[in-house]
Motif scaffolding. Sequence first.
Motif, PDB file in Angstrom:
ATOM      1  N   GLU A 144      12.651 105.351  44.866  1.00  0.00           N
ATOM      2  CA  GLU A 144      13.327 106.742  44.731  1.00  0.00           C
ATOM      3  C   GLU A 144      12.236 107.369  45.600  1.00  0.00           C
ATOM      4  OE1 GLU A 144      13.269 106.867  40.710  1.00  0.00           O
ATOM      5  OE2 GLU A 144      10.898 106.868  40.819  1.00  0.00           O
ATOM      6  N   ASN A 149      10.595 111.055  45.144  1.00  0.00           N
ATOM      7  CA  ASN A 149      10.251 112.294  44.126  1.00  0.00           C
ATOM      8  C   ASN A 149      10.199 113.167  43.901  1.00  0.00           C
ATOM      9  OD1 ASN A 149       8.095 112.688  45.441  1.00  0.00           O
ATOM     10  ND2 ASN A 149       6.583 111.587  44.044  1.00  0.00           N
ATOM     11  N   GLN A 150       9.404 114.122  43.849  1.00  0.00           N
ATOM     12  CA  GLN A 150       9.866 115.704  44.115  1.00  0.00           C
ATOM     13  C   GLN A 150       8.905 116.058  45.278  1.00  0.00           C
ATOM     14  OE1 GLN A 150       8.982 117.313  39.752  1.00  0.00           O
ATOM     15  NE2 GLN A 150      10.714 116.912  38.877  1.00  0.00           N
ATOM     16  N   VAL A 175       8.512 105.792  46.605  1.00  0.00           N
ATOM     17  CA  VAL A 175       8.048 105.611  45.484  1.00  0.00           C
ATOM     18  C   VAL A 175       8.546 104.070  44.916  1.00  0.00           C
ATOM     19  CG1 VAL A 175       7.420 105.680  42.722  1.00  0.00           C
ATOM     20  CG2 VAL A 175       7.672 107.779  44.502  1.00  0.00           C
ATOM     21  N   ARG A 205       8.695 101.071  42.082  1.00  0.00           N
ATOM     22  CA  ARG A 205       8.143 101.516  40.707  1.00  0.00           C
ATOM     23  C   ARG A 205       9.157  99.715  40.345  1.00  0.00           C
ATOM     24  NH1 ARG A 205       8.910 105.019  36.962  1.00  0.00           N
ATOM     25  NH2 ARG A 205      10.780 106.151  38.586  1.00  0.00           N
ATOM     26  N   PHE A 250       3.764 104.507  45.931  1.00  0.00           N
ATOM     27  CA  PHE A 250       3.857 106.036  46.599  1.00  0.00           C
ATOM     28  C   PHE A 250       3.050 105.639  47.983  1.00  0.00           C
ATOM     29  CE2 PHE A 250       3.035 106.876  41.923  1.00  0.00           C
ATOM     30  CZ  PHE A 250       3.603 107.377  41.606  1.00  0.00           C
ATOM     31  N   VAL A 290       8.434 107.252  34.001  1.00  0.00           N
ATOM     32  CA  VAL A 290       9.399 107.868  34.700  1.00  0.00           C
ATOM     33  C   VAL A 290       9.040 109.675  35.245  1.00  0.00           C
ATOM     34  CG1 VAL A 290      11.082 109.641  34.665  1.00  0.00           C
ATOM     35  CG2 VAL A 290      11.033 107.148  34.066  1.00  0.00           C
ATOM     36  N   GLN A 291       8.292 110.346  34.250  1.00  0.00           N
ATOM     37  CA  GLN A 291       7.297 111.443  34.711  1.00  0.00           C
ATOM     38  C   GLN A 291       6.652 111.451  35.809  1.00  0.00           C
ATOM     39  OE1 GLN A 291       7.648 114.720  33.663  1.00  0.00           O
ATOM     40  NE2 GLN A 291       5.825 115.400  34.467  1.00  0.00           N
ATOM     41  N   GLY A 344       6.090 109.140  38.237  1.00  0.00           N
ATOM     42  CA  GLY A 344       6.412 108.963  39.314  1.00  0.00           C
ATOM     43  C   GLY A 344       7.186 109.883  39.735  1.00  0.00           C
ATOM     44  N   SER A 345       7.772 110.834  39.323  1.00  0.00           N
ATOM     45  CA  SER A 345       8.846 111.978  39.842  1.00  0.00           C
ATOM     46  C   SER A 345       7.971 113.079  40.281  1.00  0.00           C
ATOM     47  CB  SER A 345      10.058 112.567  39.129  1.00  0.00           C
ATOM     48  OG  SER A 345       9.111 112.509  37.069  1.00  0.00           O
ATOM     49  N   SER A 346       6.566 113.522  39.693  1.00  0.00           N
ATOM     50  CA  SER A 346       5.593 114.129  40.028  1.00  0.00           C
ATOM     51  C   SER A 346       4.427 114.298  40.683  1.00  0.00           C
ATOM     52  CB  SER A 346       5.521 115.025  38.602  1.00  0.00           C
ATOM     53  OG  SER A 346       4.264 114.064  37.949  1.00  0.00           O
ATOM     54  N   ARG A 393       2.101 114.140  43.580  1.00  0.00           N
ATOM     55  CA  ARG A 393       2.135 114.656  44.767  1.00  0.00           C
ATOM     56  C   ARG A 393       0.437 114.007  45.726  1.00  0.00           C
ATOM     57  NH1 ARG A 393       0.916 119.513  42.118  1.00  0.00           N
ATOM     58  NH2 ARG A 393      -0.643 120.407  43.136  1.00  0.00           N
TER      59      ARG A 393
END
Length: 482
Positions: free
Chosen positions: A398, A400-401, A406, A408, A427, A454-455, A457-459, A461
């Motif tokens: 995916e 991410n933001q 990413v 996983r 990452f 999930v949190q 991986g998505s957030s 930076r």
Amino acid sequence: MRHDCLDRRDWLIRASLGAATACGASNSSCLAEALPSDEPSVRLVADPSKTLFRVRIEMDVEGNLTVPNNPLVSKRKAATLPLKSRAVVDYEERVMGLIADRTAQAAERYYHEAVTRGTIGKHQKSLELRDAMRRLNVGRDGSQWLTYSPDGFLTDLEVDLLSLPTSSLAVDALLPMDPIRPDHAFRVGDRFQPDKSVLAAFLSLAAVNDCGVTGEVITIESDQVRVNYQGRVEGSVGGVPTSIDLVGKLVFDRQTMTTQWLAIAINEKREIGTLEPGFEVSATIRMIRKPLAAATRLPAAAALEAAAKVPPERLYRELTSSAVGFAVLMDRRWKMMADAAGASMIRMIEDDRGIAQCDFRPLGSLAAGRQLTMAAMVADVKQSLGDRFAAVLESREEINQAGLRVLRVTAQGAVESIPIQWVFLHFSDDSGRRLLATMTVGGNYLDTFAGADVQLGSSLRLLPLDDETTTVAGLPDTASVN
């Protein structure tokens, strides 16, 4: 383990003044013989219409941290670190609603100042609240206070900075709950006992198991009443037992019908916990609290509903690694535990139980435009786990933001017959910079852990590094690329 946050464990320090333990009743009751009827008397009830205050708190702390060698394995003390610090917090506060014990439900605050400076061991430490975080809200979870930003996220160190050892939202409730005389008034020499729930909220404890704190009316003057407090509280924070001896003085202003001044000396002993070190510390805390006729930095009208629950999404905090170079938003059960060149580590702790751990390591950079393939990632996970590996439960890719790619991979296995689940998150950005996060959780805690990967991986930076390390760990740098 990292010890650079001067939080409650660092300056929640209680002055050892030999406070005497009094009767353990938790409700307010008369503890003195009736005094002559011609003695002056006064009602000690705060005016609930007063909701705007300017509050300044100064704290001087000194003591020792007791640090375990590996708290997830053993709580046996490995080292003692002396600490000393001074903190100043100055804010405008709008009190929102009162519950049955007269503590507040919530508050809006504007922080004019919030800073702490001191030493832990041989290291100088300082922390100041960022300008962008000066406008904050306070809610509650039982007897504990939750400070959060309505439109941003506090860092982990800022959360610790604002986790004060005494609360202005419970200070008026330290006054007697019920009248102890037929004329509904108190006289010099009258004694009472604050309720357990009030002391839990005032001292920011999760629970109070035993309480022997007694208040006594010392003087009654035309403009003010002075009340002294003394005793011991046995309670807990985060599932860790704590013992507090306290001696304090309070001034109740008869013109404004509010508590305007408080000085308290506390000695606290806390056992070693899974998340943080134990300690024995002393603190002197001074609180000045003045009613305001109108808001100065807060909005004229409240923007927060007193009874509203704290939005869970506002309780994320930013964990930042300066050594490895990343930032991530996680819920407050996660805390940075180590941050050194080539490796950082955070842990998830709930009620003094280690739920999960995440290790971060930079990987060698790839040529611009080249990326690790999912097939190579899965193969490297199997190789990395070796005999511990049982099965791959999930693999996906995916963006991410932060625009990072990413990969996983979730794997199942066992260590010494104990079921374990691993989540590997790789990452990378377009420049070829890479970071590996390895999350480890025991099979018994999967429901509690759910969604943490999930949190993360998505957030997550990446942050700039002055001297970017190329340390390779976990996945071999020779993995296949496309």
